[in-house]
Enzyme design. Structure first.
Site, PDB file in Angstrom:
ATOM      1  N   HIS A   8      -8.514  24.788  42.518  1.00 19.78           N
ATOM      2  CA  HIS A   8      -9.450  24.073  43.396  1.00 19.78           C
ATOM      3  C   HIS A   8     -10.048  22.935  42.572  1.00 19.78           C
ATOM      4  O   HIS A   8     -10.845  23.198  41.668  1.00 19.78           O
ATOM      5  CB  HIS A   8     -10.570  25.002  43.869  1.00 19.78           C
ATOM      6  CG  HIS A   8     -10.102  26.219  44.603  1.00 19.78           C
ATOM      7  ND1 HIS A   8     -10.067  26.308  45.973  1.00 19.78           N
ATOM      8  CD2 HIS A   8      -9.632  27.415  44.152  1.00 19.78           C
ATOM      9  CE1 HIS A   8      -9.617  27.497  46.343  1.00 19.78           C
ATOM     10  NE2 HIS A   8      -9.344  28.188  45.250  1.00 19.78           N
ATOM     11  N   ARG A  46     -11.726  20.234  43.900  1.00 19.18           N
ATOM     12  CA  ARG A  46     -13.010  19.798  44.474  1.00 19.18           C
ATOM     13  C   ARG A  46     -13.079  18.350  44.928  1.00 19.18           C
ATOM     14  O   ARG A  46     -14.179  17.888  45.267  1.00 19.18           O
ATOM     15  CB  ARG A  46     -14.158  20.046  43.468  1.00 19.18           C
ATOM     16  CG  ARG A  46     -14.229  21.427  42.860  1.00 19.18           C
ATOM     17  CD  ARG A  46     -14.458  22.476  43.916  1.00 19.18           C
ATOM     18  NE  ARG A  46     -14.800  23.781  43.336  1.00 19.18           N
ATOM     19  CZ  ARG A  46     -14.551  24.929  43.945  1.00 19.18           C
ATOM     20  NH1 ARG A  46     -13.983  24.938  45.142  1.00 19.18           N
ATOM     21  NH2 ARG A  46     -14.889  26.062  43.399  1.00 19.18           N
ATOM     22  N   HIS A  60      -5.159  33.963  51.928  1.00 21.38           N
ATOM     23  CA  HIS A  60      -6.279  34.617  51.252  1.00 21.38           C
ATOM     24  C   HIS A  60      -6.641  35.806  52.131  1.00 21.38           C
ATOM     25  O   HIS A  60      -7.216  35.644  53.207  1.00 21.38           O
ATOM     26  CB  HIS A  60      -7.469  33.652  51.116  1.00 21.38           C
ATOM     27  CG  HIS A  60      -8.677  34.272  50.479  1.00 21.38           C
ATOM     28  ND1 HIS A  60      -9.342  33.683  49.415  1.00 21.38           N
ATOM     29  CD2 HIS A  60      -9.353  35.425  50.727  1.00 21.38           C
ATOM     30  CE1 HIS A  60     -10.358  34.459  49.057  1.00 21.38           C
ATOM     31  NE2 HIS A  60     -10.394  35.506  49.861  1.00 21.38           N
ATOM     32  N   ASP A  65      -6.454  30.477  40.357  1.00 19.47           N
ATOM     33  CA  ASP A  65      -7.552  30.267  41.306  1.00 19.47           C
ATOM     34  C   ASP A  65      -8.690  29.495  40.632  1.00 19.47           C
ATOM     35  O   ASP A  65      -9.859  29.749  40.914  1.00 19.47           O
ATOM     36  CB  ASP A  65      -8.038  31.621  41.862  1.00 19.47           C
ATOM     37  CG  ASP A  65      -8.920  31.473  43.086  1.00 19.47           C
ATOM     38  OD1 ASP A  65      -9.034  30.348  43.612  1.00 19.47           O
ATOM     39  OD2 ASP A  65      -9.502  32.486  43.514  1.00 19.47           O
ATOM     40  N   HIS A  91     -17.679  26.132  39.526  1.00 18.03           N
ATOM     41  CA  HIS A  91     -19.035  25.944  40.064  1.00 18.03           C
ATOM     42  C   HIS A  91     -19.939  25.727  38.858  1.00 18.03           C
ATOM     43  O   HIS A  91     -19.678  26.298  37.792  1.00 18.03           O
ATOM     44  CB  HIS A  91     -19.502  27.187  40.835  1.00 18.03           C
ATOM     45  CG  HIS A  91     -18.677  27.483  42.049  1.00 18.03           C
ATOM     46  ND1 HIS A  91     -18.774  26.768  43.222  1.00 18.03           N
ATOM     47  CD2 HIS A  91     -17.734  28.428  42.272  1.00 18.03           C
ATOM     48  CE1 HIS A  91     -17.925  27.258  44.118  1.00 18.03           C
ATOM     49  NE2 HIS A  91     -17.267  28.259  43.561  1.00 18.03           N
TER      50      HIS A  91
HETATM   51  O1  DOR Z   1     -13.664  32.871  44.109  1.00 23.64           O
HETATM   52  C1  DOR Z   1     -13.169  32.023  44.832  1.00 23.64           C
HETATM   53  N1  DOR Z   1     -13.529  30.733  44.750  1.00 23.64           N
HETATM   54  N2  DOR Z   1     -12.267  32.403  45.761  1.00 23.64           N
HETATM   55  C2  DOR Z   1     -11.861  31.563  46.715  1.00 23.64           C
HETATM   56  O2  DOR Z   1     -11.136  31.985  47.585  1.00 23.64           O
HETATM   57  C3  DOR Z   1     -12.329  30.155  46.747  1.00 23.64           C
HETATM   58  C4  DOR Z   1     -12.795  29.729  45.427  1.00 23.64           C
HETATM   59  C5  DOR Z   1     -13.590  28.442  45.480  1.00 23.64           C
HETATM   60  O3  DOR Z   1     -13.057  27.476  46.017  1.00 23.64           O
HETATM   61  O4  DOR Z   1     -14.699  28.398  44.957  1.00 23.64           O
END
Ligand code: DOR
Length: 450
Positions: free
Chosen positions: A65, A67, A182, A307, A311
């Site tokens: 991801h 962002r 998912h 994955d 954050h």
């Molecule tokens: O822990 C996760 N974070 N699982 C997900 O399915 C999405 C991901 C996120 O994009 O933060």
């Protein structure tokens, strides 16, 4: 006699090829592997010394991801792919839960356009399924550069969600490529959320999003996929119970396991790392971790994928369960897994199967996944005996942390080659970003080699 000429020769490494380990040079021309063997008499514009190193086919992280657009204060395509190549990763598949989400042709085209001059590795993008775009998915998934359709059956980060069987059936009925799932059951997540609220501690995360939550969604996805004859891929499988079902479904479903779930274990990870260990689906206890290792060792599991979901620490500091789920991973995939190789938990050959050949086969990545003449010259050069410490300060991710900060590992990526270009050497970036959209065999619009 004129000497053979190559753009790049990688000299003297131990190559991990489909035919076994061989001591040989690799010659690249026009982005592809043009020769493997003793290239002592050949000349090249660039050479890379691989003496003492193992040369793997370029490592692929099939779930990240990054962002962009929307939350580029956490990551963007430049920083995300920088972390990838510093960590020995040459291709990534990026997820659609950005802002706006990748649910339209315009959003997909925008993401593809953003790669130019900024991405350091090759990138494919998933499109997200939603009730609003089921009618367009067949067309969207046929777009060059698109990895396929992703479905969130349970809500996680972002707004994407297909919680009901009716919409899921519509997703499966349209289009033909393998669908990424998912699998967490939204009804059960809603029902059990009070458990997380009451506990107010992240150690309750695997209780809230329990094994049954994952298993129910996996069952529903498998049943519908079978009804519609649609192949699926279960993202981040985390439970022993799902494995017992998936070993009956190899005709229909492939699946992946995250390295984090092979490495961290509950409750220890939650006590040590707090909400930094919070991800969806959760890190679980030793029984599940042992079962996941069983699927790695037996060959049942098709691939590993991180994955990578950054954050900020500020966001992570919110009281659980308001804290967001996800942790960075793309830069630590290779070191963490090489350390497992060093500890004897899997062979280097099985690791190559899980992070190169496996993702290339499952997602139909044209020219990727093998160290063989004719394939793209994507290489991950590793030192199997280097002892290094993973440090948050060395991470390229914009959020500046890793759950593996301070962990000492044996095995380290020393150089990264993307389509014949050296892009990382000894931890330093080399050259300008020239990553481009991945080619997928099912949508192929072959591009000329770089
Ligand atoms: O822990 C996760 N974070 N699982 C997900 O399915 C999405 C991901 C996120 O994009 O933060």
């Amino acid at each position: 006699m004129t000497a053979l000429r190559f753009d790049l020769i990688v000299r003297g490494g131990t190559l991990v090829t489909p035919g076994g380990r061989v001591q040989a040079d690799v010659g690249a021309r026009a982005g592809r592997i043009a020769a493997i063997g003793d290239l002592g008499g050949a000349v090249a514009a660039h050479t890379l010394d691989a003496v003492g190193l193992h040369v793997l086919p370029g490592v692929i992280d099939a779930q990240v991801h990054f962002r962009e657009p929307g939350h580029t204060y956490k990551e963007d395509l430049a920083t995300g792919t920088t972390g990838a190549v510093l960590g020995g990763v040459t291709s990534v598949l990026e997820m659609p839960n950005t802002d706006p989400p990748t649910t339209t042709a315009a959003a997909l085209a925008d993401k593809l356009a953003r790669l130019k001059g900024r991405a350091r590795c090759d990138v494919g993008f998933f499109v997200g399924a939603s009730a609003g775009n089921v009618g367009e998915l067949a067309e969207l998934e046929a777009t060059p550069g698109c990895a396929g359709v992703k479905v969130f059956m349970g809500s996680s980060t972002g707004s994407l969600l297909v919680a009901d069987d009716e919409t899921l059936a519509e997703v499966f009925a349209g289009g033909r490529r393998r669908v990424a799932i998912h699998a967490e059951d939204e009804d059960r997540l809603r029902e059990r959320r009070p458990l997380a609220e009451a506990a107010a501690h992240v150690r309750a995360h695997p209780e809230w999003r329990d094994a049954e939550t994952a298993l129910r969604a996996t069952w529903r996805a498998l049943a519908l996929a079978r009804r519609f004859g649609r192949r699926i891929h279960l993202l981040h499988v985390t439970t022993a119970e799902e494995l017992d079902v998936l070993d009956e479904c190899k005709d229909l479903a492939t699946f992946e396991i995250p390295p984090q779930h092979l490495t961290l274990v509950a409750p220890d990870c939650y006590e040590r790392l707090g909400t930094r260990a919070q991800m969806n689906p959760p890190i679980r206890d030793g029984r599940h971790r042992d079962a996941l290792w069983g699927a790695v060792r037996s060959g049942l599991c098709d691939m590993l994928a991180t994955d990578h979901a950054p954050h900020t620490l500020e966001e992570k500091a919110r009281p659980y369960p308001q804290s967001p789920s996800g942790m960075p991973g793309v830069q630590t995939l290779v070191p963490i897994m090489l350390d497992h190789v060093a500890a004897g938990r899997l062979t280097l050959e099985r690791l190559v199967d899980l992070v190169a050949a496996g993702p290339a086969r499952v997602w139909g990545l044209a020219g990727k996944g093998r160290l063989a003449v004719g394939f793209d010259c994507d290489l991950t050069l590793v030192d199997l005996s280097a002892r290094r410490t993973i440090r948050s300060a060395d991470m390229a991710t914009r959020v500046g942390w890793t759950p593996f900060d301070g962990v000492e590992v044996t095995g380290w990526p020393m150089a990264t080659v993307v389509r014949g270009h050296v892009v990382m050497r000894d931890g330093q970036l080399v050259g300008e970003p020239h990553g481009r959209p991945l080619g997928f065999v099912e949508t192929i619009a072959p591009t000329s080699p770089a």
